[in-house]
Design an enzyme around this catalytic site. Structure first.
Site, PDB file in Angstrom:
ATOM      1  N   ASN A   7       0.867  -1.175   0.000  1.00 52.08           N
ATOM      2  CA  ASN A   7       0.000   0.000   0.000  1.00 52.08           C
ATOM      3  C   ASN A   7       0.907   1.230   0.000  1.00 52.08           C
ATOM      4  O   ASN A   7       1.463   1.599   1.029  1.00 52.08           O
ATOM      5  CB  ASN A   7      -0.884  -0.040   1.255  1.00 52.08           C
ATOM      6  CG  ASN A   7      -1.798   1.167   1.351  1.00 52.08           C
ATOM      7  OD1 ASN A   7      -1.746   2.077   0.518  1.00 52.08           O
ATOM      8  ND2 ASN A   7      -2.630   1.179   2.381  1.00 52.08           N
ATOM      9  N   ARG A  99      -2.752  -2.288  -3.258  1.00 52.69           N
ATOM     10  CA  ARG A  99      -3.942  -1.479  -3.016  1.00 52.69           C
ATOM     11  C   ARG A  99      -3.886  -0.271  -3.955  1.00 52.69           C
ATOM     12  O   ARG A  99      -2.922   0.490  -3.940  1.00 52.69           O
ATOM     13  CB  ARG A  99      -3.952  -0.991  -1.581  1.00 52.69           C
ATOM     14  CG  ARG A  99      -5.155  -0.123  -1.313  1.00 52.69           C
ATOM     15  CD  ARG A  99      -4.878   0.889  -0.274  1.00 52.69           C
ATOM     16  NE  ARG A  99      -6.035   1.752  -0.114  1.00 52.69           N
ATOM     17  CZ  ARG A  99      -5.990   2.929   0.478  1.00 52.69           C
ATOM     18  NH1 ARG A  99      -4.864   3.378   0.964  1.00 52.69           N
ATOM     19  NH2 ARG A  99      -7.078   3.631   0.595  1.00 52.69           N
ATOM     20  N   HIS A 189     -12.816   3.225   0.215  1.00 58.53           N
ATOM     21  CA  HIS A 189     -12.855   2.264   1.345  1.00 58.53           C
ATOM     22  C   HIS A 189     -13.591   0.969   0.956  1.00 58.53           C
ATOM     23  O   HIS A 189     -14.060   0.248   1.834  1.00 58.53           O
ATOM     24  CB  HIS A 189     -13.616   2.842   2.561  1.00 58.53           C
ATOM     25  CG  HIS A 189     -12.872   3.893   3.323  1.00 58.53           C
ATOM     26  ND1 HIS A 189     -13.521   4.909   3.980  1.00 58.53           N
ATOM     27  CD2 HIS A 189     -11.562   4.076   3.557  1.00 58.53           C
ATOM     28  CE1 HIS A 189     -12.645   5.688   4.587  1.00 58.53           C
ATOM     29  NE2 HIS A 189     -11.425   5.195   4.323  1.00 58.53           N
ATOM     30  N   ARG A 250     -10.641  16.079   6.863  1.00 55.85           N
ATOM     31  CA  ARG A 250     -11.521  16.450   5.744  1.00 55.85           C
ATOM     32  C   ARG A 250     -12.882  16.873   6.274  1.00 55.85           C
ATOM     33  O   ARG A 250     -13.364  16.338   7.269  1.00 55.85           O
ATOM     34  CB  ARG A 250     -11.718  15.267   4.789  1.00 55.85           C
ATOM     35  CG  ARG A 250     -10.450  14.787   4.125  1.00 55.85           C
ATOM     36  CD  ARG A 250     -10.788  13.781   3.018  1.00 55.85           C
ATOM     37  NE  ARG A 250      -9.592  13.079   2.607  1.00 55.85           N
ATOM     38  CZ  ARG A 250      -9.397  11.769   2.790  1.00 55.85           C
ATOM     39  NH1 ARG A 250     -10.331  11.014   3.368  1.00 55.85           N
ATOM     40  NH2 ARG A 250      -8.275  11.208   2.397  1.00 55.85           N
ATOM     41  N   GLU A 396      -8.124  -4.873   5.495  1.00 56.75           N
ATOM     42  CA  GLU A 396      -8.044  -4.666   4.050  1.00 56.75           C
ATOM     43  C   GLU A 396      -6.906  -5.480   3.440  1.00 56.75           C
ATOM     44  O   GLU A 396      -7.029  -6.012   2.343  1.00 56.75           O
ATOM     45  CB  GLU A 396      -7.868  -3.178   3.750  1.00 56.75           C
ATOM     46  CG  GLU A 396      -9.105  -2.384   4.165  1.00 56.75           C
ATOM     47  CD  GLU A 396      -8.868  -0.897   4.271  1.00 56.75           C
ATOM     48  OE1 GLU A 396      -9.047  -0.209   3.264  1.00 56.75           O
ATOM     49  OE2 GLU A 396      -8.517  -0.418   5.363  1.00 56.75           O
TER      50      GLU A 396
END
Ligand code: ADP
Length: 415
Positions: A7, A99, A189, A250, A396
């Site tokens: 990742n 990923r 996600h 965010r 993940e």
């Protein structure tokens, strides 16, 4: 099969080596043989490496780019000093799973990476200018270091949401902009939402078709997903990950005209405004302290910090409003699943999100809720809760490893 899961961020590289196989998946006996992270690539990098069952090794080294960083990790992985079980040489790593943040409209499944796939991922750079170039660096580096004999697979954050209908993914702006530039909601996600929906099935005994749940991923980034008959039909993130819930830095949903207003008032360029909404807003922006929920909860508790309290309340209220709207979106759901660093570890935040929702059939059991954190999995709903409430730690990397295996073995998979 030993799979290296990569990742890559703009200046970071996270990895795991996962040992898995088809019958291993059936028994849920996959093993993480090693894991680690390289941060601050490009200068004096900080490296943390851990082999299964051993303490973490921390070191610093000047690593100028992702290829050099990956090379450093691989040398450690095969070294006698690391003693990673089953890994003596590079030949003991059989495939690499990456990923990838954005797959656009075309890359809707995990795929074996070939030149054509690389071009398609490059085509999505416009849609994810910060993420896809970093993910591509991981692919280029792994191709160079492993050579063509080791298959590589791309797993996309967006692909689980490719089942969303147009009513969910289109913005109410001129349709031509979708046709011309593919301006639409994609959602992110996806690997996390898909993984916890899969675990929910295992815990509840439901089939794929019977999976009607709302999954709530609360980490640094946050998103909600409406899953009907096992498939994503709506999600809170949009063209970019900035839409939807309040996050660490965010803002989530905001009146788009705020940008024009601030452009005039503060003389900010669009790049600066984008940075404001992505990096200086959310929990950090409201509290003025930190983007870290654990620290905010502590500030609120220990020092009664007013803005820390406000940031947490705004965060929880936004999530609560999304739960209400997604229950309506789905005509009711069987369960709500909390995941991500905050969703897995904060009974307080979970309780605040679900506060006073008994009229919707949502009731948290205080004791069960308090008992679930630190990677534990289970139910937190009261006996009277019509909607079942779960905490399920996400994984993940595991899903990326399993997808990589299935792609390499050419085994069809359910989404
Ligand atoms: P990322 O999205 O970067 O993978 P994580 O899923 O690890 O991030 O989530 C990070 C968030 O989880 C941070 O806000 C952190 O404070 C929060 N978190 C971790 N542990 C706890 C805890 N015990 N209580 C509250 N928040 C926590």
């Amino acid at each position: 099969m030993n799979i290296l899961v990569l990742n890559c961020g703009s200046s970071s590289l996270k990895f795991q080596v996962i040992s898995t196989d088809l019958e291993v998946i059936d028994r849920n006996e996959d093993r993480a043989l090693a894991r680690g992270v390289v941060e601050r690539i490009g200068s004096e990098a900080l490296i943390t490496l851990r082999a299964e069952g051993k303490p973490a090794v921390r070191r610093a080294a000047p690593l100028r780019d992702h290829r050099v960083a990956l090379d450093h990790v691989l040398r450690w992985l095969v070294s006698p000093e690391a003693a990673v079980p089953g890994i003596q040489s590079l030949a003991d790593i059989h495939a690499v799973g990456h990923r990838i943040v954005h797959g656009g409209e075309k890359l809707t499944r995990s795929v074996i990476i070939d030149d054509a796939v690389i071009v398609q991922i490059e085509d999505c750079i416009d849609l994810a200018p910060l993420h896809n170039p970093a993910n591509l660096k991981g692919i280029y580096s792994a191709r160079e270091l492993f050579g063509p004999g080791v298959p590589q697979v791309a797993v996309f954050d967006t692909s689980f949401h490719s089942t969303m209908p147009p009513e969910s993914f289109l913005y109410a702006i001129p349709y031509q902009l979708y046709v011309r530039h593919k301006v639409r909601r994609y959602g992110f996600h996806g690997t996390s939402h898909r993984y916890v929906a899969y675990r929910y099935r295992q815990l509840s005994g439901k089939t794929h078709e019977e999976t009607n749940v709302i999954t709530v991923h609360l980490g640094n980034g946050c998103s909600v997903c409406a899953i009907r008959a096992g498939e994503s039909i709506d999600t809170s993130m949009g063209l970019t990950p900035v839409e939807g819930l309040v996050m660490g830095t965010r803002c989530g949903d905001i009146d788009a005209s705020v940008l024009e207003f601030l452009h005039h008032k503060e003389g900010m360029s669009f790049e600066e405004l984008d940075g404001l909404l992505n990096k200086r807003s959310g929990l950090l922006g409201i509290s003025g302290l930190t983007n870290d929920m654990r620290d905010l909860l502590e500030e609120e508790h220990e020092h009664q910090d007013r803005r820390a309290h406000l940031a947490i309340e705004i965060f929880c209220l936004r999530a609560k409003k999304y739960l209400g709207s997604y229950l309506a979106r789905m005509n009711g759901a069987d369960a709500i699943v909390f995941t991500g660093g905050i969703g897995e570890n904060s009974p307080d935040v979970r309780a605040r999100i679900c506060r006073d929702l008994e009229f919707l059939g949502i009731a948290v059991d205080a004791e069960r809720n308090a008992a679930l954190s630190g990677g534990k999995e289970g139910e937190i709903g009261a006996a009277a809760s019509r909607v079942r409430l779960y905490v399920i730690p996400t994984n993940e990397e595991l899903l990326i490893a399993r997808d990589t295996l299935r792609c390499v073995r050419n085994v069809p998979r359910r989404w």
